[in-house]
Write an enzyme that holds these catalytic residues in place. Structure first.
Site, PDB file in Angstrom:
ATOM      1  N   GLY A 104       0.819  -1.220   0.000  1.00  0.00           N
ATOM      2  CA  GLY A 104       0.000   0.000   0.000  1.00  0.00           C
ATOM      3  C   GLY A 104       0.846   1.260   0.000  1.00  0.00           C
ATOM      4  N   ARG A 131       3.795   6.127   1.902  1.00  0.00           N
ATOM      5  CA  ARG A 131       4.195   7.546   1.968  1.00  0.00           C
ATOM      6  C   ARG A 131       3.564   8.318   0.810  1.00  0.00           C
ATOM      7  NH1 ARG A 131      10.176   8.018  -0.671  1.00  0.00           N
ATOM      8  NH2 ARG A 131      10.020   6.261  -2.070  1.00  0.00           N
ATOM      9  N   LYS A 147       3.679  11.798  -3.489  1.00  0.00           N
ATOM     10  CA  LYS A 147       4.664  10.867  -2.915  1.00  0.00           C
ATOM     11  C   LYS A 147       5.518  11.664  -1.930  1.00  0.00           C
ATOM     12  CE  LYS A 147       8.015   7.693  -5.062  1.00  0.00           C
ATOM     13  NZ  LYS A 147       8.216   7.055  -6.372  1.00  0.00           N
ATOM     14  N   ASP A 201       9.324   6.256   7.302  1.00  0.00           N
ATOM     15  CA  ASP A 201       9.011   7.572   7.874  1.00  0.00           C
ATOM     16  C   ASP A 201       7.980   8.341   7.048  1.00  0.00           C
ATOM     17  OD1 ASP A 201      10.441   8.294   5.639  1.00  0.00           O
ATOM     18  OD2 ASP A 201      12.087   9.257   6.722  1.00  0.00           O
ATOM     19  N   GLY A 202       7.547   7.756   5.917  1.00  0.00           N
ATOM     20  CA  GLY A 202       6.523   8.409   5.105  1.00  0.00           C
ATOM     21  C   GLY A 202       7.035   9.560   4.262  1.00  0.00           C
ATOM     22  N   ARG A 228       2.301  13.764  -8.741  1.00  0.00           N
ATOM     23  CA  ARG A 228       2.382  13.099 -10.040  1.00  0.00           C
ATOM     24  C   ARG A 228       1.005  12.756 -10.582  1.00  0.00           C
ATOM     25  NH1 ARG A 228       5.099   7.247  -8.541  1.00  0.00           N
ATOM     26  NH2 ARG A 228       3.289   6.389  -7.483  1.00  0.00           N
ATOM     27  N   ASP A 245       4.078  -4.606  -7.566  1.00  0.00           N
ATOM     28  CA  ASP A 245       3.396  -3.382  -7.124  1.00  0.00           C
ATOM     29  C   ASP A 245       3.871  -2.166  -7.921  1.00  0.00           C
ATOM     30  OD1 ASP A 245       5.732  -4.208  -5.489  1.00  0.00           O
ATOM     31  OD2 ASP A 245       5.570  -2.191  -4.686  1.00  0.00           O
ATOM     32  N   ASN A 246       4.879  -2.334  -8.744  1.00  0.00           N
ATOM     33  CA  ASN A 246       5.340  -1.239  -9.597  1.00  0.00           C
ATOM     34  C   ASN A 246       5.022  -1.520 -11.067  1.00  0.00           C
ATOM     35  OD1 ASN A 246       6.353   0.013  -7.323  1.00  0.00           O
ATOM     36  ND2 ASN A 246       8.432  -0.754  -7.601  1.00  0.00           N
TER      37      ASN A 246
END
Ligand code: AMP
Ligand code: MG
Length: 486
Positions: A92, A95, A115, A127-128, A178, A254-255
């Site tokens: 998921g 960040r 992002k 840390d996001g 983005r 996931d990419n």
């Protein structure tokens, strides 16, 4: 003095409404001292957004997610994924946030996504946050990929947050805004499948079909048609990467998008010397995502999509597997066709049969590999050879006799040099120039980054004074390594 208009942005919430099980409503973290460092004004205009407004304090608050238009529902998206072959059922947006959907000037739905906007419930140990260098890399490289005519998520803007991000060293933080035709991934389907909720899986498939492959909806077996359409779109995408020497670097499921767009620019890079074994990512120890492995990896990722879709393909599992295997066969076929057509264009032989083009192109690549020749420079120099001057090309090769033999057979086919110049770039974001630009930007000097961005946004027309941007890496540049943008 002109007054900035009120927020002109209308954001839809289609993903959040149609797939609430995969959308956690969430908000971005405040940025202590936001400063816009890059804005793609052409993209803003495509989206019907006023660049002047985006540069205003309200615009920058939108671009960092700290003020969202009324009615928008920013969410962190849930997805799963195979990372370097190992399955994680819950990745998921750790960040990132989907702010919502925009309709562009062409009437197409586009996601506006951030992002580096802070920790979410998917952050695990992270840390996001994102550092300025990697976000500028995504802005630069995705702009170049787009300018090369390759489907990709685009970077609208990079905003430095004024927060320090702790990596091996303290770095300036940033948020990237983005735009993509969606952020649906193979991993989105793996997530839905892993929940065991077939209704969710079906709704996800219908959402994806209507957004990306609407023709599949009227097929006899719409879910199979979706799988076939994704396989074809990915095959065409990866063929384009291969032809231009793009190494994605982290082709986890996931990419890998359902739309067939390039997404998640992390440790990506363009080839210098042609070598299929090239790996740039510092974390890819086994070379899983080496340049030459990319078509096979894409097919492997599509097999994971097929597995996730199995219960929708046919009620009988054996028959579902047979259908899935056929669809994966389509990938190979489509990839070969797309690569061969692209190679024909690069060689200036667009009408020449594939059986002639393919071995000829492969022989040239073998010569490039043997002499460690720069891919971009040599294909561009080939057009001069078609015009009768093989001098610039010869300077790249050691084995002159082998090259001359190849050139003789190629010239006999009558290559079209002007057509070659329209497909073989002069300028790609070369690794040594990217490093130089990002290091300067991290130290506060944006000039090299802006200059390089300007160069790669017009890749096919040679411009005087930009020789340095067209030249191969200096010999002492060495083995280049890139790092994930975490
Ligand atoms: P990526 O390598 O960017 O494709 O990210 C893989 C996964 O790690 C995704 O679930 C990301 O959201 C998550 N992730 C990457 N970096 C961070 C970070 N700094 N904080 C939280 N999550 C992250
Ligand atoms: Mg990712």
């Amino acid at each position: 003095m002109s007054v900035a208009p009120a927020s002109p942005v209308v954001l839809g919430d289609r993903f959040a409404r149609e797939l609430p099980e995969m959308a956690v409503p969430w908000r971005a973290e405040e940025a202590p001292d936001p400063r816009l460092v890059a804005l793609d004004e052409d993209l803003a205009a495509d989206l019907g957004l006023d660049p002047g407004w985006l540069r205003s304090p309200d615009g920058v608050r939108l671009l960092t997610g700290t003020a969202v238009p009324a009615g928008a529902t920013p969410v962190a998206q849930a997805y799963a994924g195979h990372q370097f072959g190992g399955f994680s059922p819950r990745l998921g947006d750790g960040r990132a946030l989907l702010l919502g959907e925009l309709t562009d000037r062409g009437g197409r739905l586009r996601d506006l996504h951030l992002k580096g906007s802070g920790r979410t419930p998917f952050a695990r140990g992270g840390d996001g946050l994102a550092a300025l260098g990697p976000m500028l890399r995504e802005h630069l490289v995705s702009s170049a990929v787009h300018a090369l005519g390759i489907p990709t998520a685009r970077s609208l803007a990079v905003v430095a947050t004024g927060r320090t991000v702790r990596r091996e060293e303290p770095l300036p933080g940033a948020v990237l805004a983005r735009v993509a035709s969606s952020h649906l991934r193979v991993g989105s389907f793996q997530y839905a499948r892993a929940t065991g909720d077939l209704d969710l899986l079906r709704r996800l498939a219908e959402h994806a079909t209507s957004r990306h492959h609407p023709e599949a909806a009227s097929a006899e077996n719409p879910h199979l048609a979706l799988l076939q359409a994704v396989a074809r779109a990915q095959a065409r995408l990866v063929a384009r990467w291969m032809l231009v020497g793009f190494v994605h670097g982290v082709m986890n499921t996931d990419n890998t998008t359902i739309s067939g767009e390039t997404i998640d620019y992390g440790p990506c890079a363009f080839l210098d010397a042609y070598d299929p074994a090239t790996v740039y990512s510092s974390i890819d120890h086994g070379g899983r995502y080496a340049y030459g492995n990319q078509p096979a990896v894409a097919q492997w990722n599509l097999a994971r999509l097929a597995e996730a879709l199995l219960p929708l393909l046919h009620e009988d599992e054996e028959q579902a597997v047979a259908l899935a295997q056929d669809a994966l066969g389509d990938f190979r076929h489509e990839y070969q066709a797309a690569w061969t057509a692209g190679a024909a264009a690069k060689l200036g032989l667009p009408g020449t049969p594939g059986e002639v083009v393919r071995p000829l192109a492969e022989e040239l690549l073998t010569l490039l590999q043997a002499d460690r020749v720069d891919l971009t420079s040599s294909f561009r120099a080939l057009a001069a050879a078609a015009r009768g001057d093989a001098g610039p090309l010869h300077r790249h090769f050691l084995d002159a006799a082998a090259l001359d033999d190849w050139l003789g057979r190629w010239r006999a086919l009558g290559p079209d040099a002007d057509a070659m110049d329209r497909v073989n770039p002069v300028y790609v974001p070369r690794n040594h120039l990217v490093e130089e630009a990002l290091a300067a930007a991290t130290d506060g000097d944006l000039a090299p980054f802006e200059q390089l961005l300007d160069v790669v946004r017009a890749p096919f027309v040679e411009r005087p004074g930009l020789e340095r941007y067209a030249a191969p890496a200096p010999p002492d540049f060495g083995a280049y390594r890139t790092f994930c943008g975490t």
